[in-house]
Design a protein around this motif. Structure first.
Motif, PDB file in Angstrom:
ATOM      1  N   LYS A  59       0.856  -1.207   0.000  1.00 33.91           N
ATOM      2  CA  LYS A  59       0.000   0.000   0.000  1.00 33.91           C
ATOM      3  C   LYS A  59       0.881   1.242   0.000  1.00 33.91           C
ATOM      4  O   LYS A  59       0.544   2.262   0.603  1.00 33.91           O
ATOM      5  CB  LYS A  59      -0.968   0.011   1.201  1.00 33.91           C
ATOM      6  CG  LYS A  59      -1.830  -1.234   1.312  1.00 33.91           C
ATOM      7  CD  LYS A  59      -3.065  -1.046   2.157  1.00 33.91           C
ATOM      8  CE  LYS A  59      -3.786  -2.364   2.378  1.00 33.91           C
ATOM      9  NZ  LYS A  59      -5.019  -2.279   3.121  1.00 33.91           N
ATOM     10  N   ASP A  61       1.308   3.149  -2.250  1.00 34.36           N
ATOM     11  CA  ASP A  61       0.633   4.232  -2.977  1.00 34.36           C
ATOM     12  C   ASP A  61      -0.079   5.196  -2.028  1.00 34.36           C
ATOM     13  O   ASP A  61      -0.388   6.314  -2.391  1.00 34.36           O
ATOM     14  CB  ASP A  61      -0.390   3.646  -3.969  1.00 34.36           C
ATOM     15  CG  ASP A  61      -1.357   2.663  -3.307  1.00 34.36           C
ATOM     16  OD1 ASP A  61      -0.883   1.727  -2.624  1.00 34.36           O
ATOM     17  OD2 ASP A  61      -2.580   2.830  -3.458  1.00 34.36           O
ATOM     18  N   SER A  87       0.103  -3.490  -4.421  1.00 34.79           N
ATOM     19  CA  SER A  87      -0.446  -4.736  -4.969  1.00 34.79           C
ATOM     20  C   SER A  87      -1.723  -4.503  -5.745  1.00 34.79           C
ATOM     21  O   SER A  87      -2.041  -5.235  -6.672  1.00 34.79           O
ATOM     22  CB  SER A  87      -0.745  -5.725  -3.841  1.00 34.79           C
ATOM     23  OG  SER A  87       0.415  -6.001  -3.130  1.00 34.79           O
ATOM     24  N   ASN A 130      -5.604  -7.782   6.454  1.00 30.99           N
ATOM     25  CA  ASN A 130      -5.859  -6.536   5.739  1.00 30.99           C
ATOM     26  C   ASN A 130      -4.623  -5.799   5.203  1.00 30.99           C
ATOM     27  O   ASN A 130      -4.754  -4.684   4.701  1.00 30.99           O
ATOM     28  CB  ASN A 130      -6.689  -5.578   6.616  1.00 30.99           C
ATOM     29  CG  ASN A 130      -7.650  -4.755   5.778  1.00 30.99           C
ATOM     30  OD1 ASN A 130      -8.226  -5.268   4.810  1.00 30.99           O
ATOM     31  ND2 ASN A 130      -7.792  -3.499   6.116  1.00 30.99           N
ATOM     32  N   GLY A 132      -2.986  -6.816   2.717  1.00 30.61           N
ATOM     33  CA  GLY A 132      -2.994  -6.989   1.262  1.00 30.61           C
ATOM     34  C   GLY A 132      -2.386  -8.297   0.791  1.00 30.61           C
ATOM     35  O   GLY A 132      -1.968  -8.393  -0.370  1.00 30.61           O
ATOM     36  N   LYS A 133      -2.384  -9.325   1.640  1.00 29.80           N
ATOM     37  CA  LYS A 133      -1.752 -10.608   1.279  1.00 29.80           C
ATOM     38  C   LYS A 133      -2.416 -11.224   0.037  1.00 29.80           C
ATOM     39  O   LYS A 133      -1.738 -11.617  -0.902  1.00 29.80           O
ATOM     40  CB  LYS A 133      -1.829 -11.596   2.459  1.00 29.80           C
ATOM     41  CG  LYS A 133      -1.059 -11.150   3.690  1.00 29.80           C
ATOM     42  CD  LYS A 133      -1.142 -12.172   4.814  1.00 29.80           C
ATOM     43  CE  LYS A 133      -2.531 -12.319   5.401  1.00 29.80           C
ATOM     44  NZ  LYS A 133      -3.061 -11.071   5.996  1.00 29.80           N
ATOM     45  N   SER A 134      -3.746 -11.316   0.066  1.00 29.98           N
ATOM     46  CA  SER A 134      -4.440 -11.962  -1.061  1.00 29.98           C
ATOM     47  C   SER A 134      -4.262 -11.147  -2.327  1.00 29.98           C
ATOM     48  O   SER A 134      -4.025 -11.714  -3.410  1.00 29.98           O
ATOM     49  CB  SER A 134      -5.937 -12.094  -0.794  1.00 29.98           C
ATOM     50  OG  SER A 134      -6.167 -12.462   0.520  1.00 29.98           O
ATOM     51  N   THR A 135      -4.357  -9.837  -2.196  1.00 27.84           N
ATOM     52  CA  THR A 135      -4.196  -8.973  -3.369  1.00 27.84           C
ATOM     53  C   THR A 135      -2.804  -9.154  -3.961  1.00 27.84           C
ATOM     54  O   THR A 135      -2.629  -9.255  -5.171  1.00 27.84           O
ATOM     55  CB  THR A 135      -4.404  -7.494  -2.968  1.00 27.84           C
ATOM     56  OG1 THR A 135      -5.583  -7.398  -2.182  1.00 27.84           O
ATOM     57  CG2 THR A 135      -4.517  -6.598  -4.181  1.00 27.84           C
TER      58      THR A 135
HETATM   59  P1  G4P Z   1      -5.327  -9.612   3.412  1.00 29.80           P
HETATM   60  O1  G4P Z   1      -5.367 -10.771   2.462  1.00 29.80           O
HETATM   61  O2  G4P Z   1      -3.980  -9.342   3.950  1.00 29.80           O
HETATM   62  O3  G4P Z   1      -6.343  -9.696   4.528  1.00 29.80           O
HETATM   63  O4  G4P Z   1      -5.688  -8.278   2.567  1.00 29.80           O
HETATM   64  P2  G4P Z   1      -6.471  -8.146   1.173  1.00 29.80           P
HETATM   65  O5  G4P Z   1      -5.631  -8.640   0.047  1.00 29.80           O
HETATM   66  O6  G4P Z   1      -7.842  -8.703   1.323  1.00 29.80           O
HETATM   67  O7  G4P Z   1      -6.520  -6.558   1.036  1.00 29.80           O
HETATM   68  C1  G4P Z   1      -7.217  -5.727   1.977  1.00 29.80           C
HETATM   69  C2  G4P Z   1      -7.635  -4.440   1.305  1.00 29.80           C
HETATM   70  O8  G4P Z   1      -6.482  -3.686   0.941  1.00 29.80           O
HETATM   71  C3  G4P Z   1      -8.430  -4.607   0.001  1.00 29.80           C
HETATM   72  O9  G4P Z   1      -9.336  -3.514  -0.070  1.00 29.80           O
HETATM   73  C4  G4P Z   1      -7.365  -4.452  -1.064  1.00 29.80           C
HETATM   74  O10 G4P Z   1      -7.899  -4.029  -2.298  1.00 29.80           O
HETATM   75  C5  G4P Z   1      -6.533  -3.362  -0.440  1.00 29.80           C
HETATM   76  N1  G4P Z   1      -5.141  -3.359  -0.937  1.00 29.80           N
HETATM   77  C6  G4P Z   1      -4.262  -4.390  -0.990  1.00 29.80           C
HETATM   78  N2  G4P Z   1      -3.061  -3.994  -1.439  1.00 29.80           N
HETATM   79  C7  G4P Z   1      -3.161  -2.667  -1.684  1.00 29.80           C
HETATM   80  C8  G4P Z   1      -2.234  -1.673  -2.154  1.00 29.80           C
HETATM   81  O11 G4P Z   1      -1.045  -1.929  -2.418  1.00 29.80           O
HETATM   82  N3  G4P Z   1      -2.715  -0.401  -2.243  1.00 29.80           N
HETATM   83  C9  G4P Z   1      -4.001  -0.070  -1.937  1.00 29.80           C
HETATM   84  N4  G4P Z   1      -4.362   1.204  -2.055  1.00 29.80           N
HETATM   85  N5  G4P Z   1      -4.895  -0.973  -1.476  1.00 29.80           N
HETATM   86  C10 G4P Z   1      -4.475  -2.254  -1.359  1.00 29.80           C
HETATM   87  P3  G4P Z   1     -10.869  -3.655   0.227  1.00 29.80           P
HETATM   88  O12 G4P Z   1     -11.343  -2.323   0.614  1.00 29.80           O
HETATM   89  O13 G4P Z   1     -11.116  -4.788   1.161  1.00 29.80           O
HETATM   90  O14 G4P Z   1     -11.432  -4.043  -1.121  1.00 29.80           O
HETATM   91  P4  G4P Z   1     -11.424  -3.203  -2.487  1.00 29.80           P
HETATM   92  O15 G4P Z   1     -11.343  -1.739  -2.121  1.00 29.80           O
HETATM   93  O16 G4P Z   1     -10.239  -3.647  -3.270  1.00 29.80           O
HETATM   94  O17 G4P Z   1     -12.708  -3.577  -3.107  1.00 29.80           O
END
Ligand code: G4P
Length: 284
Positions: A59, A61, A87, A130, A132-135
């Protein structure tokens, strides 16, 4: 503020990670670049002792680039390989493959000397919920992945994702739990929206955020909400309520609505790229 992480949940997650630790060469730990320390559990250092280590400031960004650069230095000075990723947009994600190879160079050379060929590096992704592991995994693996589970010699039930001929990734990430011993950790996690909002008082959170922004990001509040930053935090929240016309019946100001707006705009990045944690400069 009182946070609880189910002890049963925690024990199970830890046991799973311990079991998987035997199978991997490198631990890839994701943290939130805005709060790299508060979004990690330092117990992972014990768990992953003897493994190569890579920290991903994910994250990135949303974080302050200048501060993120300081965090990169901080973790490097502690012996970690470090990279920053976004991610969600896939930025910096593929490049982690090269960093994994670089981090495991020693092992690869050892294998080579012993005449072991084609033994892939095995990696595990871990982090608190949260971050961003899955992403990250989805972005890294894309559609071109091949699963290589249930072959002889592979622990039953474990699925490995083949990233390329050199690297395999355990398909289930390790879940770490946040470490709430310090109240500020909980506050920071709540501010970035990683803990459910209902647990904390919104007004208190907004006031804390106002104090932090006033000190570290002067003029962000005044530019966006036309407030006078030299005022005290409650007065600033009041001005935000006026600026955004947050009113209750009878024209009374609605502080909670103003707090929600501030928190939401912070989380949506509308206030800009902001880091809530800055590494302490260690005395030489
Ligand atoms: P986890 O497996 O570690 O629990 O995390 P997951 O990938 O579910 O990501 C949690 C939230 O963080 C998601 O948003 C995901 O889109 C967001 N995210 C992951 N990586 C990044 C990143 O590098 N930058 C930004 N800005 N966001 C990131 P969400 O609100 O749950 O869903 P959505 O907004 O994507 O719909």
């Amino acid at each position: 503020m009182d946070f609880q992480w189910y002890p049963g949940h925690m024990t199970k997650a830890k046991r799973m990670m311990q079991e998987n630790m035997k199978l991997i060469d490198i631990m890839i730990e994701l943290v939130d670049a805005r709060i790299p320390l508060s979004s990690r559990n330092p117990d992972v250092d014990q768990l992953a002792a003897g493994k190569y280590r890579l920290i991903l400031l994910n994250k990135s960004d949303m974080a302050d680039e200048r501060v993120t650069a300081q965090w990169e230095e901080y973790f490097k000075s502690k012996g970690f390989f470090v990279a920053k990723t976004n991610s969600k947009a896939g930025k910096g994600v593929k490049a982690t493959q090269n960093i994994i190879m670089e981090a495991c160079k020693e092992k690869l050379e050892r294998d080579k000397k012993r005449g072991i060929k084609n033994r892939p590096i095995r990696a595990m992704i871990a982090g608190i919920p949260n971050v961003g592991k899955s992403t990250f995994i989805n972005s890294l693996v894309g559609r071109a992945c091949t699963k290589t589970g249930n072959k002889p010699g592979v622990t039953k039930g474990k699925q490995w994702i083949k990233l390329n001929k050199n690297i395999e990734l355990l398909d289930t990430p390790g879940i770490l739990w946040p470490k709430f011993e310090d109240q500020m950790v909980g506050l920071r996690l709540a501010l970035i929206g990683s803990i459910r909002d209902e647990i904390l008082n919104q007004d208190e959170m907004a006031l804390e955020l106002i104090c932090y922004l006033k000190e570290h990001y002067p003029s962000i509040l005044s530019d966006r909400y036309d407030v006078e930053e030299s005022e005290d935090k409650v007065k600033i929240l009041e001005s935000i309520a006026i600026n955004r016309n947050c009113k209750l019946k009878g024209d009374e100001l609605d502080y909670t609505k103003a707090s929600k707006i501030l928190l939401e705009e912070f989380r949506n990045g509308k206030l800009g790229k902001i880091s809530l944690e800055i590494p302490e400069v260690e005395e030489a």
